[in-house]
Write a protein that holds these residues in place. Sequence first.
Motif, PDB file in Angstrom:
ATOM      1  N   LEU A   1      62.581  21.539  47.828  1.00 16.97           N
ATOM      2  CA  LEU A   1      63.264  20.290  47.513  1.00 16.97           C
ATOM      3  C   LEU A   1      63.688  19.520  48.759  1.00 16.97           C
ATOM      4  N   ASN A   2      63.551  20.116  49.940  1.00 14.91           N
ATOM      5  CA  ASN A   2      63.881  19.451  51.202  1.00 14.91           C
ATOM      6  C   ASN A   2      65.327  18.969  51.220  1.00 14.91           C
ATOM      7  N   GLY A   3      66.226  19.802  50.762  1.00 17.91           N
ATOM      8  CA  GLY A   3      67.639  19.454  50.777  1.00 17.91           C
ATOM      9  C   GLY A   3      68.491  20.687  50.574  1.00 17.91           C
ATOM     10  N   GLU A   4      69.707  20.656  51.113  1.00 18.29           N
ATOM     11  CA  GLU A   4      70.625  21.776  50.936  1.00 18.29           C
ATOM     12  C   GLU A   4      71.102  21.852  49.486  1.00 18.29           C
ATOM     13  N   LEU A   5      71.534  23.035  49.065  1.00 18.27           N
ATOM     14  CA  LEU A   5      71.904  23.243  47.665  1.00 18.27           C
ATOM     15  C   LEU A   5      73.046  22.336  47.235  1.00 18.27           C
ATOM     16  N   GLU A   6      73.929  21.976  48.165  1.00 20.49           N
ATOM     17  CA  GLU A   6      75.046  21.105  47.815  1.00 20.49           C
ATOM     18  C   GLU A   6      74.586  19.686  47.510  1.00 20.49           C
ATOM     19  N   GLY A   7      73.400  19.311  47.952  1.00 26.11           N
ATOM     20  CA  GLY A   7      72.945  17.937  47.794  1.00 26.11           C
ATOM     21  C   GLY A   7      71.818  17.720  46.818  1.00 26.11           C
ATOM     22  N   VAL A   8      71.268  18.795  46.227  1.00 28.62           N
ATOM     23  CA  VAL A   8      70.137  18.628  45.307  1.00 28.62           C
ATOM     24  C   VAL A   8      70.587  18.910  43.881  1.00 28.62           C
ATOM     25  N   SER A   9      69.848  18.346  42.946  1.00 27.96           N
ATOM     26  CA  SER A   9      70.196  18.464  41.538  1.00 27.96           C
ATOM     27  C   SER A   9      69.903  19.861  41.004  1.00 27.96           C
ATOM     28  N   ALA A  10      70.786  20.358  40.154  1.00 21.39           N
ATOM     29  CA  ALA A  10      70.567  21.657  39.511  1.00 21.39           C
ATOM     30  C   ALA A  10      69.331  21.628  38.637  1.00 21.39           C
ATOM     31  N   ARG A  11      69.009  20.476  38.063  1.00 21.89           N
ATOM     32  CA  ARG A  11      67.845  20.408  37.175  1.00 21.89           C
ATOM     33  C   ARG A  11      66.538  20.576  37.941  1.00 21.89           C
ATOM     34  N   TYR A  12      66.467  19.994  39.133  1.00 21.33           N
ATOM     35  CA  TYR A  12      65.266  20.217  39.946  1.00 21.33           C
ATOM     36  C   TYR A  12      65.221  21.658  40.442  1.00 21.33           C
ATOM     37  N   ALA A  13      66.371  22.222  40.794  1.00 20.67           N
ATOM     38  CA  ALA A  13      66.403  23.615  41.229  1.00 20.67           C
ATOM     39  C   ALA A  13      65.924  24.533  40.114  1.00 20.67           C
ATOM     40  N   ALA A  14      66.361  24.265  38.877  1.00 22.19           N
ATOM     41  CA  ALA A  14      65.923  25.086  37.744  1.00 22.19           C
ATOM     42  C   ALA A  14      64.428  24.951  37.524  1.00 22.19           C
TER      43      ALA A  14
ATOM     44  N   ARG B   1      62.274  10.059  57.154  1.00 21.00           N
ATOM     45  CA  ARG B   1      62.163   9.779  55.721  1.00 21.00           C
ATOM     46  C   ARG B   1      60.966  10.550  55.161  1.00 21.00           C
ATOM     47  N   ALA B   2      60.980  11.853  55.333  1.00 21.01           N
ATOM     48  CA  ALA B   2      59.851  12.676  54.920  1.00 21.01           C
ATOM     49  C   ALA B   2      59.687  12.700  53.406  1.00 21.01           C
ATOM     50  N   THR B   3      60.783  12.901  52.672  1.00 21.26           N
ATOM     51  CA  THR B   3      60.742  12.952  51.207  1.00 21.26           C
ATOM     52  C   THR B   3      62.027  12.324  50.678  1.00 21.26           C
ATOM     53  N   PHE B   4      62.006  11.937  49.404  1.00 17.10           N
ATOM     54  CA  PHE B   4      63.276  11.532  48.825  1.00 17.10           C
ATOM     55  C   PHE B   4      64.092  12.779  48.494  1.00 17.10           C
ATOM     56  N   LEU B   5      65.406  12.628  48.496  1.00 24.14           N
ATOM     57  CA  LEU B   5      66.299  13.751  48.217  1.00 24.14           C
ATOM     58  C   LEU B   5      66.576  13.810  46.718  1.00 24.14           C
ATOM     59  N   PRO B   6      66.196  14.882  46.027  1.00 21.39           N
ATOM     60  CA  PRO B   6      66.412  14.978  44.573  1.00 21.39           C
ATOM     61  C   PRO B   6      67.864  15.308  44.249  1.00 21.39           C
ATOM     62  N   ALA B   7      68.741  14.374  44.540  1.00 26.21           N
ATOM     63  CA  ALA B   7      70.173  14.575  44.327  1.00 26.21           C
ATOM     64  C   ALA B   7      70.511  14.462  42.841  1.00 26.21           C
ATOM     65  N   PRO B   8      71.691  14.921  42.433  1.00 27.94           N
ATOM     66  CA  PRO B   8      72.099  14.726  41.042  1.00 27.94           C
ATOM     67  C   PRO B   8      72.079  13.239  40.672  1.00 27.94           C
ATOM     68  N   LYS B   9      71.573  12.945  39.488  1.00 31.29           N
ATOM     69  CA  LYS B   9      71.495  11.591  38.940  1.00 31.29           C
ATOM     70  C   LYS B   9      70.504  10.688  39.673  1.00 31.29           C
ATOM     71  N   VAL B  10      69.690  11.242  40.577  1.00 28.83           N
ATOM     72  CA  VAL B  10      68.717  10.393  41.259  1.00 28.83           C
ATOM     73  C   VAL B  10      67.597   9.963  40.313  1.00 28.83           C
ATOM     74  N   GLU B  11      67.404  10.724  39.232  1.00 35.00           N
ATOM     75  CA  GLU B  11      66.325  10.386  38.290  1.00 35.00           C
ATOM     76  C   GLU B  11      66.510   8.978  37.743  1.00 35.00           C
ATOM     77  N   GLY B  12      67.757   8.544  37.567  1.00 33.71           N
ATOM     78  CA  GLY B  12      67.992   7.200  37.065  1.00 33.71           C
ATOM     79  C   GLY B  12      67.631   6.107  38.043  1.00 33.71           C
ATOM     80  N   LEU B  13      67.459   6.438  39.324  1.00 28.14           N
ATOM     81  CA  LEU B  13      67.078   5.454  40.334  1.00 28.14           C
ATOM     82  C   LEU B  13      65.570   5.364  40.515  1.00 28.14           C
ATOM     83  N   ARG B  14      64.845   6.358  40.034  1.00 28.51           N
ATOM     84  CA  ARG B  14      63.391   6.376  40.212  1.00 28.51           C
ATOM     85  C   ARG B  14      62.736   5.403  39.232  1.00 28.51           C
ATOM     86  N   PRO B  15      61.875   4.514  39.713  1.00 27.27           N
ATOM     87  CA  PRO B  15      61.256   3.527  38.824  1.00 27.27           C
ATOM     88  C   PRO B  15      60.132   4.126  37.997  1.00 27.27           C
ATOM     89  N   GLN B  16      59.791   3.427  36.926  1.00 31.23           N
ATOM     90  CA  GLN B  16      58.650   3.804  36.104  1.00 31.23           C
ATOM     91  C   GLN B  16      57.354   3.329  36.773  1.00 31.23           C
TER      92      GLN B  16
END
Length: 598
Positions: free
Chosen positions: A319-332, A526-541
């Motif tokens: 996920l290219n991010g520390e556990l404190e900064g990434v979403s639990a849903r992506y971790a799961a 800017r290697a990857t976007f950070l899959p932070a909590p609630k970031v899914e709502g910012l991702r466009p269709q």
Amino acid sequence: MACSGGGGTGGAPGPGSPTGGRCPRGAVRDRDAVGEHRQGREGGPRPGKDLPASGRPFPLRGQRGGPEAGGTHRGIAKPAFLRGCEGQTVYGGDKRAPAPGSPAGPALYRGPGRPLRDHPHPDPGPRVRRLLEKGFPLHPGEAGRRLEGDVAKQVRGRVLVVGGGVAGVAAAARLARAGAPVVLLERSRRLGGRAASGTLPGFGEVDLGFHVLMRTCRAARALLRGLGAERDVRFQPRIEVPMWRAGRVHWVKSYPLFHLTPFLFRFGHLPARERLALVRLLRGLAHVPEASAADWLRSLKIPSRAVDLLLRPLLLSALNGELEGVSARYAAMVIRRVLLSPRGGALGFFQVPMSRIWERVVPLVEEAGGEVRTETRVEAIAVERGRVEGVRLAGGEEITGTAVIAALPPQELLDLLPDDARDLLGPVEGIPWSPIVCVHLLFAKPVLPFPFLFTPGLALQAAFSVSRLQGKDGPEHVVLVQSGARDWIERPLAEVREELLECLQRVVPQVGSTKLLSAYVLRFPRATFLPAPKVEGLRPQVVTPIPGLFLAGDFVRTGWPSTLEGAIRSGLMAAEAVVGNSLQINISPEKGGRWRSR
């Protein structure tokens, strides 16, 4: 490390230039030999031998070889709309585009294979009624089917793909296989974007960021099959990862029939009580909250040492991010696909420079009457009367098309759109990004005891022997990968190199007595976007409110984090949207992906 899409083990970096001129967007490299800090890029090696593991060899599936795709492609006379474009690399031409108003004519793509079958549920009106049964061949002897009737008329207009990264290549390959003429525009000399290759003096052609696939990356495997490059990635039979700590190496290893059950009793870095506590993950996967991965694991009472020595290295690289900064849903999601899948977590390593693989899209595009143009910078996406009409290049040339697939990072995409169209894409500028740092080392002789090694508890995260993974003899090319490298990205390059070399010497003492021939530090803010909590709502269709404009890229809402798999899925989804939602991926766990009509 799952399906890296932006690079490193979780995704790193960028486009390449065979002469070593410019650096991939934002990347900086350092040459150790003379202490210079200069820029460059490109891509690398060739297939190799089976990998050793646990002191004995284990076979990697697939064979090395396959057709080479590098070099210069046969040029064709420029069509009228390209004349006068000196100084640009032009592949092919619009050699099959029909004259305006002419009948559909012969098939745009033809080859051996089964006859075209009617769509089982023809769509009425303007929707697609017929289409190829498979877009990507499962075997070299198979070929794509052709479009006919209303479908051929619908996609006969040019589709412009802006951006030759992995997502753009996937979209162009899928459309070309369907028979649609595509113009693929890339500003760099090489295709691949953040997954391109480059030339480093002393190293030769290498991937600038270290990329790994997993067997669970089914869309990526389907694309590789379609490009004839399936044998250019070699997979472990099942997951087998060495973990170093305090001078000892223990393995995260899957076993036939029992999967990770023996691992729970044998992983010596953790006491038995803490190993068995990992079973609580099964209960936690049933309901995953919208929280950080760290909070979720604490709520499950997973021991902190088990998190630090096992889960953190896995999730950080994926996920290219520390556990404190990434979403639990992506971790799961990563845990389900890697630790709970008997074969899905098996690692796959590229055997040739990645840009050579992406360049195999060129003959597919040419066959459908399209072209690939590199070193071509798009200055603006033309929006007239509320609809996308084409693009304008930096030299002033305009290219029209019935649709535009923008396979670009969001910050670059917004710069190409008119001011009144930017707000229609939503809050994409709010998506957070995460850096990666890679250190390329060339030793006079082999030093790593294993083809790759994770080092939880040290500043160094992981080391990969590119030479051993690709079966190359002679000097050993080692890549040190730092994912989620916010603490490293602003530090002086020489300091980064020296500290990581010291860490590597603690793990492998013979590093100190082995001559270092060359070293480069590459950093990618800017290697990857950070899959932070609630970031899914910012991702466009994929489909935008602007008619004729479609999005592709790892930041698009695919349900996947920023990986090669996510980028490829976005490109395939964009191609599907262009032809009216008539393409569908049918993925089989055993066969790695198959295309069919629905």
